[in-house]
Design a protein around this motif. Structure first.
Motif, PDB file in Angstrom:
ATOM      1  N   ARG A  72      27.945  35.878 -84.773  1.00  0.00           N
ATOM      2  CA  ARG A  72      27.230  34.603 -84.721  1.00  0.00           C
ATOM      3  C   ARG A  72      26.506  34.352 -83.397  1.00  0.00           C
ATOM      4  N   PRO A  73      27.114  34.663 -82.237  1.00  0.00           N
ATOM      5  CA  PRO A  73      26.353  34.442 -81.001  1.00  0.00           C
ATOM      6  C   PRO A  73      25.050  35.234 -80.965  1.00  0.00           C
ATOM      7  N   LEU A  74      25.094  36.494 -81.445  1.00  0.00           N
ATOM      8  CA  LEU A  74      23.875  37.299 -81.479  1.00  0.00           C
ATOM      9  C   LEU A  74      22.849  36.681 -82.414  1.00  0.00           C
ATOM     10  N   GLY A  75      23.297  36.264 -83.593  1.00  0.00           N
ATOM     11  CA  GLY A  75      22.384  35.607 -84.523  1.00  0.00           C
ATOM     12  C   GLY A  75      21.843  34.307 -83.969  1.00  0.00           C
ATOM     13  N   ILE A  77      21.373  33.569 -80.790  1.00  0.00           N
ATOM     14  CA  ILE A  77      20.399  33.855 -79.739  1.00  0.00           C
ATOM     15  C   ILE A  77      19.085  34.353 -80.336  1.00  0.00           C
ATOM     16  N   VAL A  78      19.183  35.328 -81.257  1.00  0.00           N
ATOM     17  CA  VAL A  78      17.968  35.922 -81.839  1.00  0.00           C
ATOM     18  C   VAL A  78      17.199  34.898 -82.658  1.00  0.00           C
ATOM     19  N   ALA A 366      19.849  27.947 -76.870  1.00  0.00           N
ATOM     20  CA  ALA A 366      20.997  27.545 -76.054  1.00  0.00           C
ATOM     21  C   ALA A 366      22.156  27.094 -76.941  1.00  0.00           C
ATOM     22  N   ILE A 367      21.852  26.292 -77.960  1.00  0.00           N
ATOM     23  CA  ILE A 367      22.883  25.901 -78.918  1.00  0.00           C
ATOM     24  C   ILE A 367      23.414  27.134 -79.635  1.00  0.00           C
TER      25      ILE A 367
END
Length: 427
Positions: A72-75, A77-78, A366-367
């Motif tokens: 999820r963090p990668l998704g 950010i992208v 950022a979110i």
């Protein structure tokens, strides 16, 4: 920041409400597809992993659940970067398609008995797809709803984002109750568990139709037409750290009392699966109904008091409520309802608080990082960690863990500025 006169006019209140509905429906569906995995975790474990070691199979299933969160963090950010460049609407449509594809793959994939370890690999691939899409969906939806909401009603409008989370979970657990009460345990294990994933892939078409007519956020469009001004990195980093801390306790408690508590009641207390599912549905419906009221309350008293109330409440109740659960359905209903009402207070303001904490130019990415990182580290791992500690006869440690994270949410709230009612263009 000076906006040029060529900026397009803001959407009307009526069109904003239609856009809010379109965002919410798609969000409900995505969370339904995401929650269905947790609902049918015991059956997926039997179908996709080696049945020779049931405990290992369940842990493997929950580990795959956690892997989806780690994506999820990668998704976030992208897709967040794309949303901050191309717009919120484009990403909300793209993530809907990706999530549906992952759901379809789970619904049709072969079992461990048919293809061996490849079944586990395909399951992992599907959850990676869903996790990647989910990170982008959540971040963009939180930004979008916050941006289209009236400033003095942002808390209430923003509660729709978490209404979608509870709503998707309620639908998943309701369907789980219907399937387990209608079909035999053998039938559910053989093919019944596939039904919610196939249904989710079909319903995605409805959500896509609604999202086609969404307005783009006027805050985003205004930013595109504005002159760029420097944003201090230190300010953004501080906001990200605070949002990770704020979200940690909320997300860990949420996934403990939605995604894992039924598995706990079934596998540790011997509760009938049908009973466990329906008790959880009722508890989540009650919490869902409370969300807009908590959101509206935050528009009056502020965001920080809601966060403080959660920190104190969860710190005091996590262990007693867990100890209350036996094989009797009413104990699960009472404990889960109380816990989820505590969670609902801060959950109702996540969208508004997150959107009020970052400038428009960087808001979604950022979110996407802050929220998805916190959910991945503290939320997605909660079911696995709980089960692992129980197997090691250290279940009490998990209660202390949730208490510590609730305290962390309180600490973050202490250092946050009150943001209710601010203009997002001025952040």
């Amino acid at each position: 920041m000076t906006v040029s006169s060529s900026a397009p006019p803001a959407p009307t209140l009526a069109s904003r409400k239609k856009s809010l509905l379109a965002s919410a429906v798609g969000n409900v569906l995505e969370w339904y597809e995401w929650s269905a995995y947790a609902v049918f975790a015991p059956f997926i474990a039997a179908a996709m992993f080696d049945k020779g070691d049931p405990v290992s199979a369940l842990l493997s299933t929950l580990a795959v659940f956690a892997v989806g969160f780690l994506m999820r963090p990668l998704g976030g950010i992208v897709f967040g970067r794309i949303a901050d460049k191309r717009g919120r609407k484009f990403v909300l449509v793209t993530t809907m398609l990706t999530m549906a594809a992952g759901s379809l793959l789970i619904g049709i994939m072969p079992t461990y008995a048919a293809v061996g370890a490849w079944a586990s690999v395909l399951l992992l691939l599907a959850r990676v797809m869903q996790g990647f899409a989910h990170g982008g969906e959540s971040a963009t939806a939180y930004s979008y709803v916050g941006e289209i909401a009236p400033a003095n009603r942002r808390g209430m409008w923003g509660s729709v984002a978490f209404i979608a989370i509870f709503g998707g979970s309620v639908i998943a657990y309701s369907l789980g109750g219907v399937i387990t009460s209608t079909l035999s345990e053998t039938a559910v294990g053989q093919w019944g568990w596939r039904i919610p994933f196939l249904l989710g892939a079909v319903l995605a078409l409805v959500a896509l139709y609604l999202r086609r007519s969404m307005d783009e956020s006027d805050v985003f469009r205004g930013e595109q037409a504005a002159e760029a001004t420097p944003i201090p990195r230190r300010t953004v980093v501080r906001a990200i750290v605070l949002m990770i801390g704020m979200t940690s306790g909320i997300t860990a408690a949420h996934y403990t009392w939605t995604s894992y508590v039924s598995t706990y009641a079934i596998t540790q207390k011997g509760m009938n699966p049908d009973t466990a599912y329906w008790m959880l549905v009722i508890a989540q419906v009650i919490a869902l109904i409370s969300l807009p009221f908590f959101g509206r309350l935050s528009d009056s008293i502020g965001r920080r008091p809601m966060l403080a109330a959660f920190a104190v409440g969860m710190f005091a109740l996590q262990v007693p409520l867990t100890m209350m659960i036996t094989d009797a359905g009413w104990t699960l209903l009472l404990a889960t309802t109380a816990a989820l009402l505590v969670v609902a207070a801060p959950a109702s303001i996540l969208s508004s608080t997150l959107s009020e904490s970052f400038p428009t130019r960087l808001r979604t990415q950022a979110i996407g990082f802050a929220y998805s990182f916190s959910v991945a580290v503290f939320g997605g791992t909660a079911p696995y960690l709980n089960q692992l500690l129980l197997n090691l006869e250290l279940g009490w440690v998990f209660g202390v863990y949730i208490m510590a994270l609730a305290a962390l949410t309180g600490v973050a709230a202490w250092f946050m500025k009150e943001t209710k009612g601010i203009a997002l263009a001025d952040v």
